[in-house]
Design a protein around this motif. Structure first.
Motif, short mmCIF file in Angstrom:
data_model
loop_
_atom_site.label_atom_id
_atom_site.label_comp_id
_atom_site.label_asym_id
_atom_site.label_seq_id
_atom_site.Cartn_x
_atom_site.Cartn_y
_atom_site.Cartn_z
N SER A 163 -10.51 11.06 -7.21
CA SER A 163 -11.72 11.66 -6.64
C SER A 163 -11.80 11.45 -5.13
N HIS A 164 -11.34 10.28 -4.66
CA HIS A 164 -11.46 9.94 -3.24
C HIS A 164 -10.17 10.11 -2.44
N ASP A 165 -9.13 10.63 -3.07
CA ASP A 165 -7.82 10.73 -2.40
C ASP A 165 -7.39 9.38 -1.83
N ARG A 166 -7.37 8.37 -2.68
CA ARG A 166 -7.06 7.02 -2.20
C ARG A 166 -5.76 6.47 -2.77
N MET A 167 -5.26 5.46 -2.09
CA MET A 167 -4.08 4.74 -2.55
C MET A 167 -4.56 3.36 -3.01
N LEU A 205 9.49 1.48 0.82
CA LEU A 205 8.23 1.73 0.11
C LEU A 205 7.36 2.70 0.91
N HIS A 206 7.33 2.48 2.22
CA HIS A 206 6.53 3.35 3.08
C HIS A 206 7.05 4.79 3.02
N GLU A 207 8.36 4.94 3.10
CA GLU A 207 8.97 6.28 3.02
C GLU A 207 8.61 6.97 1.71
N LYS A 208 8.69 6.19 0.65
CA LYS A 208 8.41 6.74 -0.68
C LYS A 208 6.97 7.26 -0.74
N LEU A 209 6.03 6.42 -0.28
CA LEU A 209 4.62 6.81 -0.37
C LEU A 209 4.31 7.99 0.54
N LEU A 210 4.95 7.97 1.71
CA LEU A 210 4.78 9.08 2.64
C LEU A 210 5.29 10.39 2.02
N GLY A 211 6.44 10.25 1.35
CA GLY A 211 7.04 11.41 0.68
C GLY A 211 6.08 11.99 -0.35
N TYR A 212 5.43 11.11 -1.11
CA TYR A 212 4.48 11.61 -2.12
C TYR A 212 3.32 12.33 -1.45
N MET A 213 2.83 11.76 -0.34
CA MET A 213 1.71 12.37 0.37
C MET A 213 2.13 13.75 0.90
N LYS A 215 4.22 15.61 -0.38
CA LYS A 215 4.33 16.55 -1.51
C LYS A 215 2.94 16.90 -2.06
N LYS A 216 1.93 16.61 -1.26
CA LYS A 216 0.53 16.92 -1.60
C LYS A 216 -0.03 16.07 -2.76
N LYS A 217 0.58 14.89 -2.96
CA LYS A 217 0.00 13.95 -3.91
C LYS A 217 -1.10 13.25 -3.12
N THR A 218 -2.32 13.42 -3.49
CA THR A 218 -3.39 12.88 -2.62
C THR A 218 -3.83 11.48 -3.00
N SER A 219 -3.38 11.00 -4.16
CA SER A 219 -3.74 9.62 -4.52
C SER A 219 -2.53 8.96 -5.17
N SER A 220 -2.51 7.62 -5.09
CA SER A 220 -1.38 6.89 -5.67
C SER A 220 -1.85 5.55 -6.23
N ILE A 221 -1.10 5.08 -7.23
CA ILE A 221 -1.34 3.74 -7.78
C ILE A 221 -0.05 2.95 -7.60
N ILE A 222 -0.17 1.80 -6.94
CA ILE A 222 1.00 0.93 -6.79
C ILE A 222 0.68 -0.36 -7.53
N LEU A 223 1.49 -0.68 -8.55
CA LEU A 223 1.25 -1.90 -9.30
C LEU A 223 2.03 -3.03 -8.66
N VAL A 224 1.34 -4.14 -8.37
CA VAL A 224 1.98 -5.26 -7.68
C VAL A 224 1.84 -6.52 -8.53
N ALA A 225 2.96 -7.16 -8.86
CA ALA A 225 2.88 -8.45 -9.56
C ALA A 225 2.39 -9.48 -8.56
N GLU A 226 1.53 -10.40 -9.00
CA GLU A 226 0.83 -11.30 -8.06
C GLU A 226 1.77 -12.11 -7.18
N GLY A 227 2.94 -12.52 -7.75
CA GLY A 227 3.85 -13.37 -6.97
C GLY A 227 3.39 -14.81 -6.94
#
Ligand code: F6P
Length: 326
Positions: A163-167, A205-213, A215-227
């Motif tokens: 809804s908010h075009d957020r990552m 990672l930046h290149e990948k996310l930029l690539g998605y954007m 390609k008109k992907k307006t939102s993304s979910i990145i799952l991060v293990a806490e570490g």
């Protein structure tokens, strides 16, 4: 068959959904073999403090569907000491306990191994941790429920992200292991997954996310293990900020919500099978082993083996995450 008249059962370390189902199976299998069962409260802490309760069939009635552990749990510093284990062993002997079943993760099994090595006491372990990071079993009790919890939460986050075009950087548990992040990442259709087993290349990672954007992907979910010490998702987000894009980035830390809740059907099934297998192993004179399940079969894994070996991440799953975003 070993002469076992009285056993004790405890849960230790981080709780995981399905621990109650495992306790229930241990108690009922033991009773069916005319073995008495004692419950130990708060894991190894209760063993040292002699916090013991008698258990019968009724004490485990109506618990198969409950999250958490009716025996409670703790991370015991005292049991890591020789003196702590000496007191614990004396308590077991004083209470005429012939063998012990422990349910927990890596730390729990290390404690169990020490008791076997120092006192030749019979201990069988059951893998209970949401992290799934134990060598010698396909799944640990609680992992499947945690995956479903993450999936439900991320599905909701995706609604607002779209809804908010957020990552969104969603942090999931797994101090040393990325099993939750990777498996739930596939289940949620995540755009990227960051895990401790694989060094994160921020440029990639930046290149990948930029690539998605692009390609008109307006939102993304990145799952991060806490570490190591949590905060992994904030670190990744901050590192991406430096590239100066106009991504609208948010962080959600799922935290302990992943440890609770009613266990899934699979976790109840696994816990019931492993609880019974643990008592059978003791009757078969086994000690110093963890019971696990591999390809639907019950296996016995020596403590030494499961503690020494690391369960490895299947890196093809990371590639699958990328393929599914093509
Ligand atoms: O080992 C299970 C686990 O849930 C890890 O994923 C997490 O890092 C840790 O426990 C948190 O432990 P605590 O609840 O003691 O903070």
């Amino acid at each position: 068959m070993a002469q076992i008249k009285r056993i004790a059962v405890l849960t230790s370390g981080g709780d995981s959904p399905g621990m109650n189902a495992a306790i229930r199976a241990v108690v009922r299998k033991a009773l069916s073999e005319n073995i008495e069962v004692v419950g130990i409260l708060r894991g190894y802490e209760g063993l040292i403090k002699k916090d013991f309760i008698p258990m019968n069939s009724k004490s485990v009635a109506n618990i198969i569907q409950m999250g958490g552990t009716i025996l409670k749990t703790a991370r015991s510093e005292a049991f890591k000491t020789v003196e702590g284990r000496r007191i614990a062993y004396n308590n077991l002997i004083e209470e005429n306990i012939d063998a012990l079943v422990v349910v927990g993760g890596d730390g729990t099994l290390k404690g169990a191994r020490a008791l076997v090595e120092e006192y030749n006491f019979s201990v069988v372990g059951i893998p209970g941790t949401i992290d799934n990071d134990l060598y010698g079993t396909d799944m640990t009790i609680g992992f499947d429920t945690a995956l479903n919890t993450v999936m439900e939460a991320v599905d909701k986050i995706r609604d607002t992200a779209m809804s908010h075009d957020r990552m969104f950087f969603v942090e999931v548990m797994g101090r040393d292991a990325g099993f939750i992040a990777l498996r739930s990442g596939i289940a949620c259709g995540a755009e990227a997954v960051v895990i401790p087993e694989v060094e994160t290349n921020m440029n990639e990672l930046h290149e990948k996310l930029l690539g998605y954007m692009n390609k008109k992907k307006t939102s993304s979910i990145i799952l991060v293990a806490e570490g190591d010490d949590a905060g992994g998702a904030f670190r990744i987000k901050d590192a991406l900020l430096k590239y100066g894009d106009d991504f609208d980035m948010k962080v959600t830390v799922l935290g302990h919500i992943q440890r609770g809740g009613s266990p899934s059907a699979y976790d109840r099934y696994l816990a019931s099978r492993l609880g019974i297998a643990a008592v059978e192993a003791l009757l078969d004179d086994q000690r110093s082993i963890m019971v696990g399940m591999i390809h639907k079969d019950i296996v016995h894994v020596p403590f030494n083996k499961t503690i020494k070996h690391h369960k490895t991440i299947d890196e093809t799953l990371l590639r699958i995450v990328d393929i599914l975003n093509t």
